[in-house]
Design a protein around this motif. Structure first.
Motif, mmCIF file in Angstrom:
data_model
loop_
_atom_site.group_PDB
_atom_site.id
_atom_site.type_symbol
_atom_site.label_atom_id
_atom_site.label_comp_id
_atom_site.label_asym_id
_atom_site.label_seq_id
_atom_site.Cartn_x
_atom_site.Cartn_y
_atom_site.Cartn_z
ATOM 1 N N ARG A 163 0.840 -1.203 0.000
ATOM 2 C CA ARG A 163 0.000 0.000 0.000
ATOM 3 C C ARG A 163 0.876 1.254 0.000
ATOM 4 O O ARG A 163 0.632 2.201 -0.746
ATOM 5 C CB ARG A 163 -0.946 -0.018 1.207
ATOM 6 C CG ARG A 163 -1.984 1.071 1.162
ATOM 7 C CD ARG A 163 -3.172 0.752 2.037
ATOM 8 N NE ARG A 163 -4.005 -0.316 1.520
ATOM 9 C CZ ARG A 163 -4.827 -0.207 0.471
ATOM 10 N NH1 ARG A 163 -4.914 0.910 -0.195
ATOM 11 N NH2 ARG A 163 -5.549 -1.237 0.078
ATOM 12 N N GLN A 164 1.927 1.237 0.841
ATOM 13 C CA GLN A 164 2.770 2.427 0.947
ATOM 14 C C GLN A 164 3.618 2.649 -0.307
ATOM 15 O O GLN A 164 3.682 3.758 -0.829
ATOM 16 C CB GLN A 164 3.674 2.323 2.173
ATOM 17 C CG GLN A 164 4.480 3.583 2.430
ATOM 18 C CD GLN A 164 5.294 3.484 3.693
ATOM 19 O OE1 GLN A 164 5.952 2.489 3.951
ATOM 20 N NE2 GLN A 164 5.227 4.539 4.500
ATOM 21 N N TRP A 165 4.271 1.609 -0.783
ATOM 22 C CA TRP A 165 5.193 1.772 -1.908
ATOM 23 C C TRP A 165 4.478 1.912 -3.253
ATOM 24 O O TRP A 165 4.893 2.714 -4.089
ATOM 25 C CB TRP A 165 6.173 0.594 -1.973
ATOM 26 C CG TRP A 165 7.291 0.726 -1.002
ATOM 27 C CD1 TRP A 165 7.227 0.590 0.358
ATOM 28 C CD2 TRP A 165 8.655 1.028 -1.297
ATOM 29 N NE1 TRP A 165 8.464 0.769 0.916
ATOM 30 C CE2 TRP A 165 9.355 1.040 -0.074
ATOM 31 C CE3 TRP A 165 9.344 1.269 -2.467
ATOM 32 C CZ2 TRP A 165 10.720 1.303 0.004
ATOM 33 C CZ3 TRP A 165 10.697 1.518 -2.398
ATOM 34 C CH2 TRP A 165 11.377 1.539 -1.175
ATOM 35 N N ILE A 166 3.423 1.134 -3.477
ATOM 36 C CA ILE A 166 2.764 1.149 -4.785
ATOM 37 C C ILE A 166 1.563 2.090 -4.804
ATOM 38 O O ILE A 166 1.507 3.013 -5.622
ATOM 39 C CB ILE A 166 2.343 -0.276 -5.227
ATOM 40 C CG1 ILE A 166 3.561 -1.209 -5.297
ATOM 41 C CG2 ILE A 166 1.597 -0.225 -6.575
ATOM 42 C CD1 ILE A 166 4.639 -0.808 -6.287
ATOM 43 N N LEU A 167 0.616 1.872 -3.915
ATOM 44 C CA LEU A 167 -0.604 2.671 -3.984
ATOM 45 C C LEU A 167 -0.357 4.119 -3.581
ATOM 46 O O LEU A 167 -0.899 5.040 -4.192
ATOM 47 C CB LEU A 167 -1.700 2.024 -3.142
ATOM 48 C CG LEU A 167 -2.097 0.619 -3.623
ATOM 49 C CD1 LEU A 167 -3.146 0.008 -2.709
ATOM 50 C CD2 LEU A 167 -2.566 0.646 -5.068
ATOM 51 N N HIS A 168 0.485 4.342 -2.567
ATOM 52 C CA HIS A 168 0.830 5.708 -2.176
ATOM 53 C C HIS A 168 1.947 6.261 -3.057
ATOM 54 O O HIS A 168 1.790 7.272 -3.725
ATOM 55 C CB HIS A 168 1.238 5.755 -0.700
ATOM 56 C CG HIS A 168 1.955 6.998 -0.317
ATOM 57 N ND1 HIS A 168 1.342 8.230 -0.296
ATOM 58 C CD2 HIS A 168 3.253 7.210 0.022
ATOM 59 C CE1 HIS A 168 2.231 9.150 0.060
ATOM 60 N NE2 HIS A 168 3.396 8.562 0.253
ATOM 61 N N GLY A 169 3.099 5.587 -3.057
ATOM 62 C CA GLY A 169 4.278 6.105 -3.748
ATOM 63 C C GLY A 169 4.100 6.245 -5.242
ATOM 64 O O GLY A 169 4.390 7.293 -5.822
#
Length: 170
Positions: A57-63
């Motif tokens: 979630r943090q690296w792909i969906l957010h970042g």
């Protein structure tokens, strides 16, 4: 297919494949086994599942995707109990959403730079990181499942002598 398209497709496919293996493992473990740890500093399968959902979630969906970052990393490791269906839903929906985002990436985006967890990376580097990270924790979950159940999970049954590719063991 271009190299960029191959990387994008492969990344999304691997995340989905690894999730499927984790889902299989969760289905073979009891709730007690999912939350078993041999020491306070060790991670239970449940913690690894929450950690993978948070990381993707943090690296792909957010970042990569620009969604808000609501990750609470410490909670991923501090949790000691959560329903198996909730674990599957959290990781499954995260992987589904991330795979769709990855598949939609234009080749030009792979060289875009952004910052996540105090790292300055390209979109391509983020994809490689997430797939590698997911692979490592998937292997841990598979090992723990085999250790606790004594079962052959059958993920490589197609490689056994005399079996056609993709043929399941009886």
């Amino acid at each position: 297919m271009s190299l960029e398209a191959t990387v994008v497709t492969y990344s999304a496919d691997k995340l989905e494949q690894y999730y499927g293996r984790i889902e299989t493992c969760l289905g073979k473990l009891t709730p007690e086994q999912i939350w078993t740890r041999n020491a306070d500093n060790a991670n239970a399968v449940g913690n690894l599942v929450l950690h993978l959902a948070g990381n993707v979630r943090q690296w792909i969906l957010h970042g990569v995707g620009g969604q808000p970052d609501h990750r609470q990393r410490d909670t991923e490791f501090a949790t000691r109990e959560l329903d198996t269906a909730e674990l599957k839903q959290r990781l499954g929906s995260t992987v589904e959403e991330a795979a769709a985002l990855i598949r939609s990436l234009a080749a030009a985006r792979l060289s875009e730079r952004f910052e996540v967890q105090n790292y300055k990376v390209t979109v391509l580097e983020a994809l490689l990181h997430v797939v590698e990270h997911f692979s490592g924790h998937t292997a841990q979950i598979i090992f723990i499942t085999k250790f606790l159940t004594g079962e052959d999970l059958g993920f490589y049954a197609h490689l056994r002598s005399g079996r056609a590719h993709g043929e399941k063991t009886p």
